[in-house]
Design a protein around this motif. Structure first.
Motif, PDB file in Angstrom:
ATOM      1  N   ILE A 161       0.840  -1.198   0.000  1.00  0.00           N
ATOM      2  CA  ILE A 161       0.000   0.000   0.000  1.00  0.00           C
ATOM      3  C   ILE A 161       0.876   1.250   0.000  1.00  0.00           C
ATOM      4  CG2 ILE A 161      -1.635   1.338   1.388  1.00  0.00           C
ATOM      5  CD1 ILE A 161      -2.960  -1.235   2.209  1.00  0.00           C
ATOM      6  N   ALA A 162       2.010   1.185   0.693  1.00  0.00           N
ATOM      7  CA  ALA A 162       2.933   2.323   0.711  1.00  0.00           C
ATOM      8  C   ALA A 162       3.411   2.663  -0.691  1.00  0.00           C
ATOM      9  CB  ALA A 162       4.122   2.019   1.620  1.00  0.00           C
ATOM     10  N   GLU A 163       3.682   1.641  -1.506  1.00  0.00           N
ATOM     11  CA  GLU A 163       4.107   1.890  -2.881  1.00  0.00           C
ATOM     12  C   GLU A 163       2.980   2.496  -3.707  1.00  0.00           C
ATOM     13  OE1 GLU A 163       7.401   1.076  -5.015  1.00  0.00           O
ATOM     14  OE2 GLU A 163       7.286   2.281  -3.194  1.00  0.00           O
ATOM     15  N   VAL A 164       1.759   2.030  -3.461  1.00  0.00           N
ATOM     16  CA  VAL A 164       0.602   2.579  -4.163  1.00  0.00           C
ATOM     17  C   VAL A 164       0.430   4.059  -3.809  1.00  0.00           C
ATOM     18  CG1 VAL A 164      -1.913   2.475  -4.360  1.00  0.00           C
ATOM     19  CG2 VAL A 164      -0.577   0.365  -4.364  1.00  0.00           C
ATOM     20  N   VAL A 165       0.537   4.361  -2.519  1.00  0.00           N
ATOM     21  CA  VAL A 165       0.391   5.755  -2.068  1.00  0.00           C
ATOM     22  C   VAL A 165       1.513   6.618  -2.620  1.00  0.00           C
ATOM     23  CG1 VAL A 165       0.402   7.267  -0.044  1.00  0.00           C
ATOM     24  CG2 VAL A 165      -0.895   5.121  -0.001  1.00  0.00           C
ATOM     25  N   SER A 171       2.115  11.232  -8.725  1.00  0.00           N
ATOM     26  CA  SER A 171       1.380  11.586  -9.944  1.00  0.00           C
ATOM     27  C   SER A 171       0.686  12.944  -9.853  1.00  0.00           C
ATOM     28  CB  SER A 171       0.335  10.504 -10.248  1.00  0.00           C
ATOM     29  OG  SER A 171      -0.723  10.529  -9.292  1.00  0.00           O
ATOM     30  N   VAL A 172       0.645  13.531  -8.651  1.00  0.00           N
ATOM     31  CA  VAL A 172      -0.001  14.843  -8.490  1.00  0.00           C
ATOM     32  C   VAL A 172       0.815  15.901  -9.228  1.00  0.00           C
ATOM     33  CG1 VAL A 172      -0.709  16.598  -6.826  1.00  0.00           C
ATOM     34  CG2 VAL A 172      -0.982  14.181  -6.271  1.00  0.00           C
ATOM     35  N   PRO A 173       0.176  16.707 -10.074  1.00  0.00           N
ATOM     36  CA  PRO A 173       0.920  17.751 -10.807  1.00  0.00           C
ATOM     37  C   PRO A 173       1.674  18.684  -9.864  1.00  0.00           C
ATOM     38  CG  PRO A 173      -1.289  17.516 -11.703  1.00  0.00           C
ATOM     39  CD  PRO A 173      -1.245  16.676 -10.460  1.00  0.00           C
ATOM     40  N   ARG A 192      -3.094  16.987   3.265  1.00  0.00           N
ATOM     41  CA  ARG A 192      -4.497  16.697   3.575  1.00  0.00           C
ATOM     42  C   ARG A 192      -5.462  17.375   2.619  1.00  0.00           C
ATOM     43  NH1 ARG A 192      -8.170  19.203   7.011  1.00  0.00           N
ATOM     44  NH2 ARG A 192      -6.550  20.647   7.738  1.00  0.00           N
ATOM     45  N   LEU A 193      -5.161  18.602   2.207  1.00  0.00           N
ATOM     46  CA  LEU A 193      -6.115  19.385   1.423  1.00  0.00           C
ATOM     47  C   LEU A 193      -5.844  19.381  -0.081  1.00  0.00           C
ATOM     48  CD1 LEU A 193      -6.378  22.502   3.768  1.00  0.00           C
ATOM     49  CD2 LEU A 193      -7.936  20.555   3.642  1.00  0.00           C
ATOM     50  N   PRO A 197      -6.304  14.309  -1.782  1.00  0.00           N
ATOM     51  CA  PRO A 197      -7.551  14.271  -2.561  1.00  0.00           C
ATOM     52  C   PRO A 197      -7.323  14.038  -4.057  1.00  0.00           C
ATOM     53  CG  PRO A 197      -7.638  16.051  -0.962  1.00  0.00           C
ATOM     54  CD  PRO A 197      -6.236  15.515  -0.931  1.00  0.00           C
ATOM     55  N   VAL A 198      -6.272  14.631  -4.611  1.00  0.00           N
ATOM     56  CA  VAL A 198      -5.972  14.431  -6.027  1.00  0.00           C
ATOM     57  C   VAL A 198      -5.349  13.056  -6.261  1.00  0.00           C
ATOM     58  CG1 VAL A 198      -4.654  15.306  -7.996  1.00  0.00           C
ATOM     59  CG2 VAL A 198      -5.701  16.905  -6.388  1.00  0.00           C
ATOM     60  N   ALA A 199      -4.466  12.644  -5.351  1.00  0.00           N
ATOM     61  CA  ALA A 199      -3.777  11.361  -5.518  1.00  0.00           C
ATOM     62  C   ALA A 199      -4.733  10.177  -5.398  1.00  0.00           C
ATOM     63  CB  ALA A 199      -2.664  11.230  -4.473  1.00  0.00           C
TER      64      ALA A 199
END
Length: 277
Positions: A161-165, A171-173, A192-193, A197-199
């Motif tokens: 899961i750590a790798e997924v996160v 990948s967030v711009p 948090r904000l 949310p984007v990831a």
């Protein structure tokens, strides 16, 4: 294929579980108890692995070199250990490393940890654990087998899961991150904000695969004697002689669990991506 044996008395009981079964309980009741035991260990492991994996995944993106080193080492270690070996190592560490019940480690007199397992207060019935000579009585006692399966599933799955996160956060711009910093967000506020949310749009689909793996990996509890579905089914095979029927039941139950989990994750994925196009 005849499944009438499910109505016959099983002739054996389980050492633990949410559903009390006895020697006269029918096979279907005992198998249901095994299924509940599977969920009993899989659902808390899913939650704990998500929390731990998220923290480690964020730690791999940390600017602090020590935090990044610890997170990278954790992922590198537990991703390369077979889950069965990890489970056996955790189980024998509990059996060999913890004290006997009469010398149980106590945490403020309301949590006890020993070879008998982990005893915590049962807030539902108001019972509190009491230290005895041969065992810790009262409260809610989690067996060593349960604790070993839970801990192994959490440690193992959290690494993936750590790798997924980490990949989702990566990948967030970068423009969004810089915009958050320009608005004066601190690191926690930014994660948090803005970042999480984007990831999530990239994380949730891959996270569903890890949840499915965790659910199926719970079947390895048979290796340490935890009475989950596969372990109970093995005993049912030996008692009834209905090998094919029991195997078919295991296949059907795990298929249904996987379909249900996939449907829930798909719904979560649609909710996360709603409005993004």
């Amino acid at each position: 294929m005849d499944f009438h044996f499910l109505l016959d008395p099983a002739g054996f009981s389980l050492s633990e579980g949410w559903l009390a079964v006895g020697l006269k309980s029918p096979y279907w009741t005992v198998l249901l108890a095994g299924l509940l035991n599977t969920l009993k260990v899989a659902l808390p492991a899913l939650l704990l692995a998500t929390v731990l994996g998220t923290l480690i995944g964020l730690g791999r993106r940390s600017d602090h070199p020590l935090i990044r080193l610890v997170a990278d080492s954790y992922v590198g270690l537990f991703r390369n250990i077979p889950l069965l070996i990890l489970l056996l190592a955790v189980y024998f560490l509990i059996i060999q490393g913890l004290p006997v019940a009469s010398q149980a480690w106590s945490f403020h007199g309301w949590i006890y940890l020993s070879k008998s397992g982990l005893a915590i207060p049962d807030l539902w019935s108001g019972q509190w654990p009491r230290q005895g000579y041969f065992s810790v009585e009262g409260g809610w006692v989690l067996s060593p087998e349960y604790c070993a399966v839970l801990l192994a599933l959490v440690l193992y799955t959290a690494a993936f899961i750590a790798e997924v996160v980490r990949a989702g956060v990566q990948s967030v711009p970068r423009g969004l991150v810089q915009a958050g910093l320009a608005l004066g967000f601190g690191r926690l506020q930014l994660n948090r904000l803005v970042v999480l949310p984007v990831a999530l749009r990239a994380i949730v689909p891959a996270l569903g695969n890890q949840y499915l793996n965790l659910l199926k990996n719970a079947s390895l509890g048979v290796a340490v004697g935890y009475p989950e579905l596969v372990s109970v089914s093995n005993t049912a095979m030996n008692q009834s002689g209905q090998v094919i029927q029991c195997v078919v039941l295991i296949l059907i139950i795990y298929a249904l669990l996987s379909i249900l989990a996939s449907a829930l994750m798909g719904r979560w994925n649609r909710a996360v991506n709603r409005g993004s196009a």
